[in-house]
Enzyme design. Structure first.
Site, PDB file in Angstrom:
ATOM      1  N   GLU A 137       0.863  -1.311  -0.143  1.00  0.00           N
ATOM      2  CA  GLU A 137      -0.025   0.034  -0.066  1.00  0.00           C
ATOM      3  C   GLU A 137       0.394   1.414  -0.299  1.00  0.00           C
ATOM      4  O   GLU A 137       0.792   2.076   0.206  1.00  0.00           O
ATOM      5  CB  GLU A 137      -0.422   0.324   0.813  1.00  0.00           C
ATOM      6  CG  GLU A 137      -1.742  -1.132   0.822  1.00  0.00           C
ATOM      7  CD  GLU A 137      -2.581  -1.500   2.645  1.00  0.00           C
ATOM      8  OE1 GLU A 137      -3.590  -2.334   2.404  1.00  0.00           O
ATOM      9  OE2 GLU A 137      -2.181  -1.462   3.281  1.00  0.00           O
TER      10      GLU A 137
ATOM     11  N   ASP B  55     -11.800  -7.169  -2.146  1.00  0.00           N
ATOM     12  CA  ASP B  55     -12.123  -8.987  -1.397  1.00  0.00           C
ATOM     13  C   ASP B  55     -13.516  -8.103  -0.727  1.00  0.00           C
ATOM     14  O   ASP B  55     -14.118  -6.950  -0.967  1.00  0.00           O
ATOM     15  CB  ASP B  55     -11.633  -9.693  -0.082  1.00  0.00           C
ATOM     16  CG  ASP B  55     -10.831  -9.405   0.253  1.00  0.00           C
ATOM     17  OD1 ASP B  55     -12.544  -8.762   1.635  1.00  0.00           O
ATOM     18  OD2 ASP B  55     -10.404  -8.656   0.991  1.00  0.00           O
TER      19      ASP B  55
ATOM     20  N   GLU C 245      -8.246  -1.258  10.565  1.00  0.00           N
ATOM     21  CA  GLU C 245      -7.387   0.239  11.149  1.00  0.00           C
ATOM     22  C   GLU C 245      -8.038   1.536  11.125  1.00  0.00           C
ATOM     23  O   GLU C 245      -7.246   2.153  12.122  1.00  0.00           O
ATOM     24  CB  GLU C 245      -5.528   0.222  10.261  1.00  0.00           C
ATOM     25  CG  GLU C 245      -4.921  -0.691   9.746  1.00  0.00           C
ATOM     26  CD  GLU C 245      -5.066  -1.758   8.859  1.00  0.00           C
ATOM     27  OE1 GLU C 245      -6.097  -1.881   7.840  1.00  0.00           O
ATOM     28  OE2 GLU C 245      -4.361  -2.837   9.353  1.00  0.00           O
TER      29      GLU C 245
END
Ligand code: ADE
Length: 240
Positions: free
Chosen positions: A17, A206, A183
């Site tokens: 990321e 997903d 998070e």
């Protein structure tokens, strides 16, 4: 403690990321604090501090706290992959957070778990994203994946990788969530305490269902790249 030039803080959980952002940024300096590398430099014409803090609420909150304490951060963007919760979201769609909630925060009594905001406090347990940053993120996301693949809404965070259709329905019914991850709400709670505006940008790797592991394995890197592209477009917009 906050020192130096005003910067946009960019925080992620995982290496894929942060990869695109670091490859495009001009990094001037890296400080290793608490096992996390904080890179300062320029990205898309903006002064930034970029860090990959690790997976889950504890590490991301610690990373956010260090970043806000050590650097002169005027806005914080948290970005990365997530599981799509709504029926309408598909893999590789983007979700811009309007508010964040910790779905695993609450009370456990004889009857089981009950979500609740913190006891003995006026907190609602919902952390509201900065509207202006969210609008910028929305425009940037539309530029990357198009309006039909860009969503806005509640993002539910907890210390669990969700791979369950029934739990996804619960998150939808209880919180009206459109995405789940591990998070965002923790970072949001730290930003709120520091009084720093924040945005959460998530790309669906997903659908948080029985195929979630396979999907994140196959689509995770591409989804993570989309996050980086959105952040860079957003920074371009902020420069004006
Ligand atoms: N991040 C990406 N997919 C996720 C999922 N299904 N659950 C929690 N965090 C995620």
């Amino acid at each position: 403690m906050k020192n130096g030039e005003e910067r946009v803080g960019i925080l992620t959980a995982m290496e894929n990321e942060v990869r695109l952002l670091l490859s495009k940024a001009e990094i001037e300096r890296t400080d290793r604090i608490g096992g996390v590398n904080f890179h300062t430099g320029t990205l898309s014409g903006r002064k930034v501090v970029i860090a990959q803090a690790g997976i889950g609420k504890a590490l991301s909150a610690a990373g956010a706290s260090t970043m806000l304490n050590q650097y002169n951060v005027k806005a914080l963007i948290f970005t990365g992959v997530a599981g799509g919760v709504g029926d309408e979201t598909r893999v590789l769609d983007l979700v811009i957070g309007t508010e964040l909630v910790q779905y695993d925060y609450g009370i456990r009594n004889q009857d089981g778990f009950h979500w609740s905001p913190p006891l003995f406090s006026s907190d609602t347990g919902h952390f509201i994203c900065d509207a202006e940053l969210a609008d910028m993120a929305w425009n940037a996301a539309v530029g990357v994946v198009g309006p039909e693949h860009t969503f806005r809404g509640v993002i539910a965070s907890g210390d669990q990788f969700v791979a369950s259709e029934s739990f996804v329905r619960e998150l939808r019914d209880t919180f009206g969530a459109v995405a789940c991850e591990m998070e965002g709400a923790a970072v949001a709670s730290v930003c709120e305490q520091y009084g720093v505006p924040f945005a959460v940008i998530r790309s669906m790797s997903d659908k948080a269902d029985g195929k979630a592991h396979e999907s994140i394995e196959n689509m995770g890197d591409l989804a993570a790249d989309h996050c980086g592209r959105v952040v860079m477009r957003m920074l371009e917009e902020m420069k004006k």
